[in-house]
Design an enzyme around this catalytic site. Structure first.
Site, PDB file in Angstrom:
ATOM      1  CE  LYS A  83      36.274  74.346  -2.807  1.00 52.15           C
ATOM      2  NZ  LYS A  83      37.534  73.704  -1.925  1.00 52.15           N
TER       3      LYS A  83
HETATM    4  C1  E4P Z   1      40.008  75.695  -0.942  1.00 48.56           C
HETATM    5  O1  E4P Z   1      38.711  75.669  -1.199  1.00 48.56           O
HETATM    6  C2  E4P Z   1      40.742  75.191  -1.806  1.00 48.56           C
HETATM    7  O2  E4P Z   1      40.435  73.780  -2.294  1.00 48.56           O
HETATM    8  C3  E4P Z   1      42.309  75.211  -1.266  1.00 48.56           C
HETATM    9  O3  E4P Z   1      42.315  76.416  -0.409  1.00 48.56           O
HETATM   10  C4  E4P Z   1      43.475  74.881  -2.094  1.00 48.56           C
HETATM   11  O4  E4P Z   1      44.620  75.102  -1.715  1.00 48.56           O
HETATM   12  P1  E4P Z   1      45.949  74.719  -2.434  1.00 48.56           P
HETATM   13  O5  E4P Z   1      46.029  75.634  -3.479  1.00 48.56           O
HETATM   14  O6  E4P Z   1      47.092  74.942  -1.156  1.00 48.56           O
HETATM   15  O7  E4P Z   1      45.752  72.888  -2.579  1.00 48.56           O
END
Ligand code: E4P
Length: 215
Positions: A83
């Site tokens: 990522k």
């Molecule tokens: C996923 O890859 C993200 O890191 C995550 O969905 C972020 O979610 P949030 O905005 O609720 O922290």
């Protein structure tokens, strides 16, 4: 639409994996910090539970650091997806990873052109953060719709991974709009499962079952 669970909590992952509804897992530094153990240890454990794409985020923000960390993360398990944040050095790293056959999830996407650049760089997944856009009094799902449309129009292989999902209607809309994946918190997966008519119907069946004559 594939369903990923958005957590680094092993108990949550085991819970939904046992139901057979989870195709992969996404994590981020915030979720890993909550797990309270080193990143590589948590990712290795997750890979033991779910046989699907497992996103592990680089912590560096410079090109060399991201490439070094991403290569290390990809060695943990063949299912690891690196990522990478949607910044210039991140896209440079994505280009390198794509040439090395390392899959990537480009994160923190907030505009359709950011998403198009990530696709051109060779991202495997793009993560539009729906809930965080909603938090800014905008409509996060419009970005999902735009990305699906742009990728379809130009034939990009990048998959739209609806992220920052906060409630069941986000999942419904992501599915209707043709998102390839939604990454969903544990609580929301259980909300998707529940229906009061299922519960009351089952309760009535159990009452009636007691009236069935026994042999
Ligand atoms: C996923 O890859 C993200 O890191 C995550 O969905 C972020 O979610 P949030 O905005 O609720 O922290």
């Amino acid at each position: 639409m594939k369903i990923f669970i958005d957590t680094a909590d092993l108990a949550e992952i085991r819970d939904v994996a046992a139901m057979g509804v989870v195709d992969g897992v996404t994590t981020n530094p915030t979720l890993i910090a909550k797990a309270g153990r080193p990143l590589d240890v948590v990712i290795r454990d997750i890979c033991e539970i779910v046989d699907g794409p497992i996103s592990a985020e680089v912590l560096s923000t410079d090109f060399d650091g991201m490439v070094r960390e991403g290569r290390e993360l990809s060695k943990i398990h063949p299912n690891v997806v690196v990522k990478v944040p949607l910044i210039a050095d991140g896209l440079r790293a994505v280009k390198v990873f794509a040439s090395e056959g390392i899959r990537t999830n480009v994160t923190l996407c907030f505009s359709p052109m950011q998403g198009m650049l990530a696709a051109k760089a060779g991202a495997t997944y793009i993560s539009p953060f729906v809930g965080r856009i909603d938090d800014m009094a905008s409509e996060g799902m419009i970005l999902v719709e735009q990305l699906v449309s742009i990728y379809q129009t130009y034939g990009y292989a990048t998959q739209v991974l609806a992220a920052s999902i906060r409630h069941p209607m986000h999942v419904v809309r992501a599915a209707e709009l043709g998102a390839h994946v939604a990454t969903i918190p544990h609580k929301v997966i259980h909300q998707l499962l529940k229906h009061p008519l299922t519960d009351s119907g089952l309760a009535q069946f159990l009452v009636d079952a007691k009236k069935i004559p026994q042999k």
